[in-house]
Design a protein around this motif. Structure first.
Motif, PDB file in Angstrom:
ATOM      1  N   ALA A 199       0.855  -1.506   0.102  1.00 57.19           N
ATOM      2  CA  ALA A 199       0.028  -0.184  -0.221  1.00 57.19           C
ATOM      3  C   ALA A 199       0.673   1.524   0.107  1.00 57.19           C
ATOM      4  CB  ALA A 199      -1.111  -0.444   0.977  1.00 57.19           C
ATOM      5  N   ASP A 200       2.042   1.234   0.347  1.00 57.61           N
ATOM      6  CA  ASP A 200       2.785   2.225   1.069  1.00 57.61           C
ATOM      7  C   ASP A 200       3.345   2.688  -0.481  1.00 57.61           C
ATOM      8  OD1 ASP A 200       4.333   4.869   2.219  1.00 57.61           O
ATOM      9  OD2 ASP A 200       5.536   3.049   1.857  1.00 57.61           O
ATOM     10  N   VAL A 201       4.157   1.813  -1.723  1.00 60.33           N
ATOM     11  CA  VAL A 201       4.235   1.475  -3.261  1.00 60.33           C
ATOM     12  C   VAL A 201       3.168   1.885  -3.644  1.00 60.33           C
ATOM     13  CG1 VAL A 201       5.373   0.166  -4.717  1.00 60.33           C
ATOM     14  CG2 VAL A 201       6.093  -0.003  -1.802  1.00 60.33           C
ATOM     15  N   GLN A 202       1.776   1.456  -3.360  1.00 64.62           N
ATOM     16  CA  GLN A 202       1.144   2.394  -4.398  1.00 64.62           C
ATOM     17  C   GLN A 202       0.959   3.581  -4.192  1.00 64.62           C
ATOM     18  OE1 GLN A 202      -2.930   0.155  -4.026  1.00 64.62           O
ATOM     19  NE2 GLN A 202      -3.325   2.346  -4.865  1.00 64.62           N
ATOM     20  N   ASN A 203       1.134   3.806  -2.910  1.00 64.37           N
ATOM     21  CA  ASN A 203       0.546   5.212  -2.762  1.00 64.37           C
ATOM     22  C   ASN A 203       1.580   6.703  -3.061  1.00 64.37           C
ATOM     23  OD1 ASN A 203      -1.528   5.155  -0.965  1.00 64.37           O
ATOM     24  ND2 ASN A 203      -0.662   5.006   1.085  1.00 64.37           N
ATOM     25  N   SER A 204       3.299   6.057  -3.401  1.00 64.13           N
ATOM     26  CA  SER A 204       4.155   6.617  -4.138  1.00 64.13           C
ATOM     27  C   SER A 204       4.549   6.560  -5.169  1.00 64.13           C
ATOM     28  CB  SER A 204       5.224   6.087  -3.033  1.00 64.13           C
ATOM     29  OG  SER A 204       5.860   6.039  -1.505  1.00 64.13           O
ATOM     30  N   MET A 207       2.392   7.339  -7.437  1.00 61.05           N
ATOM     31  CA  MET A 207       1.705   7.768  -8.634  1.00 61.05           C
ATOM     32  C   MET A 207       0.490   7.566  -9.433  1.00 61.05           C
ATOM     33  SD  MET A 207       4.740  11.304  -8.567  1.00 61.05           S
ATOM     34  CE  MET A 207       3.463  12.021  -9.364  1.00 61.05           C
ATOM     35  N   GLY A 208       0.062   6.020  -8.962  1.00 57.05           N
ATOM     36  CA  GLY A 208      -1.280   5.811 -10.085  1.00 57.05           C
ATOM     37  C   GLY A 208      -0.805   4.692 -11.155  1.00 57.05           C
ATOM     38  N   LEU A 209       0.968   4.692 -11.313  1.00 58.16           N
ATOM     39  CA  LEU A 209       1.002   3.897 -12.054  1.00 58.16           C
ATOM     40  C   LEU A 209       0.832   2.579 -11.620  1.00 58.16           C
ATOM     41  CD1 LEU A 209       4.137   6.108 -12.975  1.00 58.16           C
ATOM     42  CD2 LEU A 209       2.414   6.174 -14.313  1.00 58.16           C
ATOM     43  N   VAL A 210       1.442   1.883 -10.337  1.00 58.32           N
ATOM     44  CA  VAL A 210       0.985   0.391  -9.850  1.00 58.32           C
ATOM     45  C   VAL A 210       0.022   0.226  -8.854  1.00 58.32           C
ATOM     46  CG1 VAL A 210       3.370  -0.736 -10.952  1.00 58.32           C
ATOM     47  CG2 VAL A 210       3.019   0.585  -8.658  1.00 58.32           C
ATOM     48  N   THR A 211      -0.750  -0.490  -8.905  1.00 56.29           N
ATOM     49  CA  THR A 211      -1.798  -0.677  -7.772  1.00 56.29           C
ATOM     50  C   THR A 211      -1.124  -2.119  -6.812  1.00 56.29           C
ATOM     51  OG1 THR A 211      -3.113  -1.773  -9.221  1.00 56.29           O
ATOM     52  CG2 THR A 211      -3.231   0.004  -8.268  1.00 56.29           C
ATOM     53  N   ALA A 212      -1.696  -2.134  -5.669  1.00 60.94           N
ATOM     54  CA  ALA A 212      -1.171  -2.794  -4.267  1.00 60.94           C
ATOM     55  C   ALA A 212      -2.215  -3.523  -4.797  1.00 60.94           C
ATOM     56  CB  ALA A 212      -1.401  -3.105  -3.465  1.00 60.94           C
ATOM     57  N   THR A 213      -3.199  -3.841  -5.598  1.00 63.49           N
ATOM     58  CA  THR A 213      -4.432  -4.986  -5.882  1.00 63.49           C
ATOM     59  C   THR A 213      -4.695  -4.992  -7.326  1.00 63.49           C
ATOM     60  OG1 THR A 213      -5.907  -3.606  -5.124  1.00 63.49           O
ATOM     61  CG2 THR A 213      -4.836  -5.494  -3.227  1.00 63.49           C
ATOM     62  N   PRO A 214      -3.751  -5.594  -7.796  1.00 62.79           N
ATOM     63  CA  PRO A 214      -4.538  -5.536  -9.332  1.00 62.79           C
ATOM     64  C   PRO A 214      -5.391  -6.538  -9.801  1.00 62.79           C
ATOM     65  CG  PRO A 214      -2.446  -7.551  -8.487  1.00 62.79           C
ATOM     66  CD  PRO A 214      -2.081  -6.565  -7.992  1.00 62.79           C
ATOM     67  N   PRO A 249      -6.738  -7.929 -16.894  1.00 65.40           N
ATOM     68  CA  PRO A 249      -5.351  -9.121 -17.035  1.00 65.40           C
ATOM     69  C   PRO A 249      -4.797  -8.021 -15.916  1.00 65.40           C
ATOM     70  CG  PRO A 249      -6.190  -7.130 -18.846  1.00 65.40           C
ATOM     71  CD  PRO A 249      -7.283  -7.418 -17.578  1.00 65.40           C
ATOM     72  N   THR A 250      -4.230  -7.165 -15.775  1.00 68.28           N
ATOM     73  CA  THR A 250      -3.256  -6.557 -15.550  1.00 68.28           C
ATOM     74  C   THR A 250      -2.531  -7.599 -13.725  1.00 68.28           C
ATOM     75  OG1 THR A 250      -4.359  -4.652 -15.174  1.00 68.28           O
ATOM     76  CG2 THR A 250      -1.892  -4.547 -14.292  1.00 68.28           C
ATOM     77  N   PRO A 251      -1.125  -7.729 -13.911  1.00 63.76           N
ATOM     78  CA  PRO A 251       0.015  -8.882 -13.516  1.00 63.76           C
ATOM     79  C   PRO A 251       0.083  -7.949 -12.368  1.00 63.76           C
ATOM     80  CG  PRO A 251       1.404  -8.254 -15.160  1.00 63.76           C
ATOM     81  CD  PRO A 251      -0.015  -7.611 -15.312  1.00 63.76           C
ATOM     82  N   GLN A 252       0.056  -8.489 -11.119  1.00 60.81           N
ATOM     83  CA  GLN A 252       1.442  -7.915 -10.168  1.00 60.81           C
ATOM     84  C   GLN A 252       2.675  -7.725 -10.342  1.00 60.81           C
ATOM     85  OE1 GLN A 252       1.449 -10.507  -6.913  1.00 60.81           O
ATOM     86  NE2 GLN A 252       2.099  -9.131  -4.997  1.00 60.81           N
ATOM     87  N   MET A 253       2.405  -5.859  -9.575  1.00 58.81           N
ATOM     88  CA  MET A 253       3.869  -5.895 -10.134  1.00 58.81           C
ATOM     89  C   MET A 253       4.613  -5.666  -9.097  1.00 58.81           C
ATOM     90  SD  MET A 253       3.273  -3.291 -13.182  1.00 58.81           S
ATOM     91  CE  MET A 253       1.780  -3.770 -13.930  1.00 58.81           C
ATOM     92  N   ILE A 254       4.441  -5.633  -7.889  1.00 56.31           N
ATOM     93  CA  ILE A 254       4.818  -4.636  -6.438  1.00 56.31           C
ATOM     94  C   ILE A 254       5.212  -6.058  -5.615  1.00 56.31           C
ATOM     95  CG2 ILE A 254       4.877  -3.711  -4.416  1.00 56.31           C
ATOM     96  CD1 ILE A 254       2.153  -1.601  -5.745  1.00 56.31           C
ATOM     97  N   PHE A 255       5.951  -6.606  -5.465  1.00 55.98           N
ATOM     98  CA  PHE A 255       6.897  -7.658  -4.877  1.00 55.98           C
ATOM     99  C   PHE A 255       7.162  -7.660  -3.290  1.00 55.98           C
ATOM    100  CE2 PHE A 255       6.674  -8.769  -9.168  1.00 55.98           C
ATOM    101  CZ  PHE A 255       5.863 -10.346  -8.984  1.00 55.98           C
ATOM    102  N   VAL A 256       7.680  -8.132  -2.158  1.00 56.23           N
ATOM    103  CA  VAL A 256       7.954  -8.061  -0.944  1.00 56.23           C
ATOM    104  C   VAL A 256       8.922  -8.848  -0.955  1.00 56.23           C
ATOM    105  CG1 VAL A 256       8.091  -7.530   0.833  1.00 56.23           C
ATOM    106  CG2 VAL A 256       6.774  -6.395   0.025  1.00 56.23           C
ATOM    107  N   ASP A 257      10.054  -8.930  -0.695  1.00 52.58           N
ATOM    108  CA  ASP A 257      10.841 -10.348  -0.550  1.00 52.58           C
ATOM    109  C   ASP A 257      12.339  -9.982   0.555  1.00 52.58           C
ATOM    110  OD1 ASP A 257       9.855 -11.963  -2.482  1.00 52.58           O
ATOM    111  OD2 ASP A 257      11.807 -10.682  -3.710  1.00 52.58           O
ATOM    112  N   TYR A 258      11.949 -11.745   1.415  1.00 51.88           N
ATOM    113  CA  TYR A 258      13.093 -11.600   3.359  1.00 51.88           C
ATOM    114  C   TYR A 258      14.581 -12.753   2.968  1.00 51.88           C
ATOM    115  CZ  TYR A 258       8.616  -9.328   4.858  1.00 51.88           C
ATOM    116  OH  TYR A 258       7.565  -8.450   5.166  1.00 51.88           O
ATOM    117  N   ILE A 259      14.947 -11.677   2.011  1.00 54.96           N
ATOM    118  CA  ILE A 259      16.293 -11.963   2.732  1.00 54.96           C
ATOM    119  C   ILE A 259      17.100 -12.803   3.969  1.00 54.96           C
ATOM    120  CG2 ILE A 259      18.780 -12.686   1.354  1.00 54.96           C
ATOM    121  CD1 ILE A 259      16.973 -10.361  -0.503  1.00 54.96           C
TER     122      ILE A 259
END
Length: 161
Positions: free
Chosen positions: A57-62, A64-71, A74-84
Motif C-alpha cells: 500500500a505504501d508503494v502504491q501511495n508513492s 502516483m497511480g502507476l502501479v496498484t497493490a491489488t491488480p 488482466p493486469t499482473p501483480q507488479m509489486i513484490f516483497v521478499d525477505y532474505i
C-alpha cells in the motif's frame, strides 16, 4: 515545408516518449525506495492485512497511480516483497525466506521490487512500415530496493503478515 515538418514532428514525439519513460522510471524507483523505507520500520498502520499488505500500500501511495497493490485482471501483480536471510551461520544464508518461516525478523534483508511495469509509447511512430510490431510490445521497467530490517518497535514482539 513538408520536408521539415515530418522530421520535426517525429523529433518532438521522440522527446515526449523519452520524457514519459524517464518520468515513469524515476517514479517507479522512488516508490520502491519508499516501500523499502516503510518496511524496515515494521509499520502496519496503512491498511488491514499485515506487514506485506502495508508495504504494498505504501508503494502504491508513492507510485502516483502507476502501479496498484491489488491488480485487477488482466493486469499482473507488479509489486513484490521478499525477505532474505542475512545470518551467515544459517543454511539459507542470502536466500529468499517466506514470511511464514520467519523472514521478517530484525537483521534480515527486505527487498521491495516493482517488476515488469509496461511503458506504453505516447506516440508510436516507430511501429509503422519498418517495424510493425514495435508499438504493440511495450518496454518494461523494473526497480529494486533493499535494506536491513531494523529493530521491532517498542512493546512489539512480532509483526503480523
Amino acid at each position: 515545408m513538408a520536408l521539415v515538418t515530418l522530421p520535426t514532428i517525429a523529433l518532438i514525439a521522440m522527446f515526449c516518449d523519452l520524457c514519459y519513460a524517464t518520468f515513469s522510471w524515476s517514479t517507479i524507483q522512488h516508490a520502491a525506495r519508499e516501500g523499502c523505507r516503510y518496511a524496515i520500520t515494521f509499520q502496519t498502520n496503512l491498511v488491514a492485512g499485515g506487514q506485506d499488505a502495508n508495504i504494498m500500500a505504501d508503494v502504491q501511495n508513492s507510485a502516483m497511480g502507476l502501479v496498484t497493490a491489488t491488480p485487477t485482471p488482466p493486469t499482473p501483480q507488479m509489486i513484490f516483497v521478499d525477505y532474505i536471510d542475512a545470518n551467515p551461520t544459517s543454511p539459507t544464508y542470502l536466500q529468499i525466506i517466506p514470511f511464514a518461516n520467519g523472514g521478517n525478523i530484525p537483521g534480515n534483508i527486505v527487498r521491495v521490487s516493482i517488476q515488469g511495469y509496461p511503458v506504453q509509447w505516447l506516440v508510436p511512430l516507430t511501429g509503422t512500415i519498418a517495424q510493425p510490431f514495435l508499438s504493440q510490445t511495450p518496454a518494461t521497467i523494473s526497480a529494486y530496493s533493499a535494506d536491513v530490517l531494523g529493530a521491532l518497535p517498542a512493546g512489539v514482539s512480532s509483526v503480523p503478515r
